[in-house]
Each structure stands twice: as structure tokens, then as C-alpha cells.
Design an enzyme around this catalytic site. Structure first.
Site, PDB file in Angstrom:
ATOM      1  N   GLN A  39     -98.030 -65.938 -56.159  1.00 50.59           N
ATOM      2  CA  GLN A  39     -98.507 -65.950 -57.537  1.00 50.59           C
ATOM      3  C   GLN A  39     -97.832 -64.811 -58.300  1.00 50.59           C
ATOM      4  O   GLN A  39     -97.822 -63.665 -57.844  1.00 50.59           O
ATOM      5  CB  GLN A  39    -100.016 -65.785 -57.635  1.00 50.59           C
ATOM      6  CG  GLN A  39    -100.511 -65.988 -59.070  1.00 50.59           C
ATOM      7  CD  GLN A  39    -101.974 -65.688 -59.265  1.00 50.59           C
ATOM      8  OE1 GLN A  39    -102.361 -64.529 -59.344  1.00 50.59           O
ATOM      9  NE2 GLN A  39    -102.801 -66.723 -59.348  1.00 50.59           N
ATOM     10  N   HIS A  99     -99.589 -67.218 -63.136  1.00 53.80           N
ATOM     11  CA  HIS A  99    -100.983 -66.904 -63.434  1.00 53.80           C
ATOM     12  C   HIS A  99    -101.186 -66.918 -64.943  1.00 53.80           C
ATOM     13  O   HIS A  99    -100.841 -65.967 -65.642  1.00 53.80           O
ATOM     14  CB  HIS A  99    -101.317 -65.535 -62.857  1.00 53.80           C
ATOM     15  CG  HIS A  99    -102.788 -65.241 -62.788  1.00 53.80           C
ATOM     16  ND1 HIS A  99    -103.751 -66.124 -63.205  1.00 53.80           N
ATOM     17  CD2 HIS A  99    -103.468 -64.136 -62.348  1.00 53.80           C
ATOM     18  CE1 HIS A  99    -104.953 -65.588 -63.016  1.00 53.80           C
ATOM     19  NE2 HIS A  99    -104.797 -64.383 -62.505  1.00 53.80           N
ATOM     20  N   ALA A 123    -104.292 -67.511 -66.258  1.00 50.43           N
ATOM     21  CA  ALA A 123    -105.752 -67.592 -66.279  1.00 50.43           C
ATOM     22  C   ALA A 123    -106.369 -66.200 -66.393  1.00 50.43           C
ATOM     23  O   ALA A 123    -105.677 -65.182 -66.436  1.00 50.43           O
ATOM     24  CB  ALA A 123    -106.243 -68.287 -65.006  1.00 50.43           C
ATOM     25  N   TYR A 154    -105.196 -62.742 -68.385  1.00 49.63           N
ATOM     26  CA  TYR A 154    -103.961 -61.989 -68.222  1.00 49.63           C
ATOM     27  C   TYR A 154    -102.916 -62.479 -69.243  1.00 49.63           C
ATOM     28  O   TYR A 154    -103.220 -63.274 -70.123  1.00 49.63           O
ATOM     29  CB  TYR A 154    -103.477 -62.071 -66.779  1.00 49.63           C
ATOM     30  CG  TYR A 154    -104.409 -61.368 -65.814  1.00 49.63           C
ATOM     31  CD1 TYR A 154    -105.017 -60.166 -66.160  1.00 49.63           C
ATOM     32  CD2 TYR A 154    -104.717 -61.901 -64.570  1.00 49.63           C
ATOM     33  CE1 TYR A 154    -105.887 -59.507 -65.293  1.00 49.63           C
ATOM     34  CE2 TYR A 154    -105.590 -61.251 -63.695  1.00 49.63           C
ATOM     35  CZ  TYR A 154    -106.172 -60.058 -64.070  1.00 49.63           C
ATOM     36  OH  TYR A 154    -107.029 -59.413 -63.215  1.00 49.63           O
ATOM     37  N   GLY A 197    -121.756 -70.514 -57.167  1.00 49.83           N
ATOM     38  CA  GLY A 197    -121.237 -69.360 -56.453  1.00 49.83           C
ATOM     39  C   GLY A 197    -119.773 -69.584 -56.173  1.00 49.83           C
ATOM     40  O   GLY A 197    -118.966 -69.701 -57.089  1.00 49.83           O
TER      41      GLY A 197
END
Length: 354
Positions: free
Chosen positions: A99, A175, A177, A180, A290
């Protein structure tokens, strides 16, 4: 009907199953210059029975770092260190993507060399505070990137992707999401620009689309994935009209044809819309109370997603596919050892006795 344990062809890469270990920051890149360690190689190799491993976010440049002991993909030393990780995973028959993550306005400027500070699409600080080595601090106001610097940042992502392939990774995930840098360009709360990189949904999606295009040109679209989290209000992101941003984004991405879209779910309705729009494979991090559990495996069987990502359960269960197939039991993640620390809570979780 596909099952979670069936192999899948991911743009030419044969994966042993449809269970994905997503990127999880562990802040243990203790080697010189934020390099991967032998313990990191062990950690990922232990989890090589995943269909696909996506490593923790690695910054594409010095200024892309926001937190202590996060790895990079911009130096020769980092490339060599990551090679030990990818060799270890491949020796166990696994597949692994890196990533690439640029924090943008999020992070501690105290980590950066003198004269550097966090950068972002606009000079807007994230709300709230962040944890640093010196305790809790307010987020700082970032420096707005010039149009030329935006293009240079796109080039940094492409070079980091080349570095990842040199390091032996099977591909890269971008990334976009959790608030960032790429997400900051997408969101109207953090992108106040009026030039070609903002001002409208078309302008705000341009950075994400051009990063994907540049990385795909550098290493191949089949080796490129992207992670998004529409509607997830993390690091001060506000997105009032998700379809107006993400449907055009997906259509732009289809022009390049990345291997997969990794979706952090907020709304099942939006998941359905984006799945219909996207031409590649969908990796889903489903919305739950969760973390992802065995109950969500049905989302592969009913066609909601092609692959499913398990975060905390993969962290605590190196042999998670075997445990899911057996119906458990599962080790409980120790949250006190998530970030930094020793090998405790990192490479000492027990395997299932079968």
C-alpha cells in the site's frame, strides 16, 4: 456460486482464496531510514495463506510520512529491506501488494526534516488532535500544494510503485481513504481549490484518477488497486454527496482499468451502486459493529463482493483462513500492542492446533 475459499484470478494473478489481509499500520519499521525489519518479514510470512496480503501504508516521499516508524518506498535502503519481506511471503506461496500512502495534512511535522511541513490540497488543518512521541498535539495547518507540486506528487506515487515492483511486490494499492492525501483531494471539506484540481466534483476526483493512471502506466493496471472510504468521517473528512463524487471517480478509474477497488463500506446501498459501476474486482471491508467476522463470508457467496478483507482478525490469527474454514476458535487482538513495541502481540499469536 463462489465461496470464500475458492481461488480467484485477479487481473492475471492467481490467488489461493478470496480472503484479504488489508493494510494495517503497526509502526514497527525500526530499521535505519524507516526500513522493514526481520520481524516484519516474519509477520507477513506468517499470514501468507491469505489470498492477498496488502502491507501497511508506505510513504512515497519524505514529506508523505505522518507517524513514527512507518515504512517508506522512496529509498534504495527501503527497497532492499522490503525485498526480505516479499521473499518471505513468496516462499510461503503468498501474494503481496504494497500500500502506498501519503498522509497529506495528517501527521506530526516534528518527524520531517527541517524546512518541511505537511502538505495538502488546501491550507486547511484537520480538526482535533493527534498522538505524537511528545504527547497529544493539535493538527497543524498544512502548506497548500502548487499545481506543479501536485504533478510532482503524482510522479512520487508512480516512482514508489516502480520501487515496490523492484522490491518484489506483486502490485500496489493506492490509499485514497481515511482522510489521507488522495482522500483530501476528493473531499470538499479539505479541498477548497478553484483550479483544475478542485472547484467541482470533476476537479476533486482528478488527482485520484491521475495517480491511478500514472501508477498504472508505471507498473501496469493489472498490478494496481485503490482503496476508498466514501462517507467515513475520519481525520476531519466531510462528504455531503457521495454519489456525486464517487460515481464519476469510478467511471474515470474504469478508463485506466485497475485490478481492484478496495471499498471501506459505509452504506450497503452505495456499495451496490459502485459495484455495478466498477469494471474490476471488488474487495470489501464491510460495515460492521466491530471488525469483520465469519458472519460476513456470505457477502462473497451472494455476490456482494469478490473478496473480503479481515483486519483485526488477521492481525491476531496468522492462520485465519484455516480458522474461518474450521469455524474458529479465534485469538483475540491485543489492542495495547497494535502500534510500535516489541514482537509481543506481533509475531507471537498462536496457530490453530489441527
Amino acid at each position: 456460486m463462489s465461496t470464500p475459499f475458492d481461488p480467484i484470478d485477479l487481473a492475471g494473478l492467481r490467488l489461493r482464496n478470496r480472503l484479504v489481509m488489508p493494510a494495517m499500520g503497526r509502526a514497527r519499521a525500526f530499521g535505519p531510514g524507516n526500513t522493514a525489519t526481520d520481524s516484519m518479514a516474519t509477520y507477513y510470512a506468517q499470514r501468507a495463506t491469505a489470498g492477498l496480503i496488502i502491507t501497511e501504508g508506505s510513504q512515497p516521499s519524505v514529506v508523505g510520512q505522518g507517524f513514527p516508524h512507518t515504512p517508506g518506498l522512496h529509498s534504495a535502503e527501503q527497497i532492499a529491506a522490503w525485498r526480505r519481506v516479499t521473499d518471505a511471503v513468496h516462499a510461503e506461496g503468498g501474494a503481496v501488494f504494497a500500500q502506498i500512502s501519503h498522509v497529506g495534512r495528517v501527521g506530526d511535522p516534528g518527524l520531517l526534516p527541517d524546512g518541511l511541513m505537511q502538505v495538502a490540497p488546501s491550507a486547511v488543518a484537520a480538526p482535533g488532535r493527534l498522538f505524537t512521541a511528545d504527547g497529544m498535539k493539535d493538527f497543524t495547518t498544512p502548506r497548500e500544494l502548487t499545481s506543479q507540486e501536485v504533478r510532482e506528487t503524482i510522479a512520487d506515487f508512480a516512482q514508489a510503485a516502480r520501487n515496490a515492483i523492484e522490491a518484489g511486490f506483486d502490485g500496489v494499492e493506492l490509499h485514497a481513504a481515511y482522510g489521507y492525501l488522495i482522500h483530501q483531494f476528493l473531499a470538499p471539506s479539505s479541498n477548497l481549490r478553484t483550479d483544475e484540481w478542485g472547484g467541482s466534483a470533476e476537479g476533486r476526483i482528478r488527482f485520484a484518477a491521475e495517480v491511478v493512471a500514472a501508477v498504472s502506466a508505471a507498473v501496469g493496471a493489472r498490478r494496481t488497486g485503490i482503496r476508498i472510504s466514501p462517507g467515513i468521517r475520519y481525520n476531519g473528512i466531510e462528504e455531503p454527496d457521495l454519489e456525486a463524487t464517487y460515481v464519476p471517480l469510478i467511471r474515470r478509474l474504469n478508463e485506466t482499468g485497475p485490478a481492484y477497488l478496495h471499498l471501506v463500506e459505509d452504506s450497503r446501498d452505495l456499495t451496490g451502486i459502485l459495484r455495478k459501476e466498477f469494471s474490476g474486482a471488488l474487495v470489501l471491508n464491510p460495515a460492521t459493529d466491530g471488525f469483520t467476522t465469519a458472519e460476513e463470508l456470505a457477502l462473497i457467496e451472494d455476490g456482494t463482493a469478490d473478496m473480503l478483507s479481515f483486519g483485526a482478525l488477521f492481525l491476531a490469527n496468522p492462520d485465519l483462513p484455516a480458522r474461518l474454514r474450521a469455524g474458529g476458535p479465534y485469538n483475540t487482538p491485543d489492542q495495547s500492542t497494535y502500534y510500535g513495541g516489541t514482537d509481543k502481540g506481533y509475531i507471537d499469536y498462536p496457530y490453530l492446533n489441527v
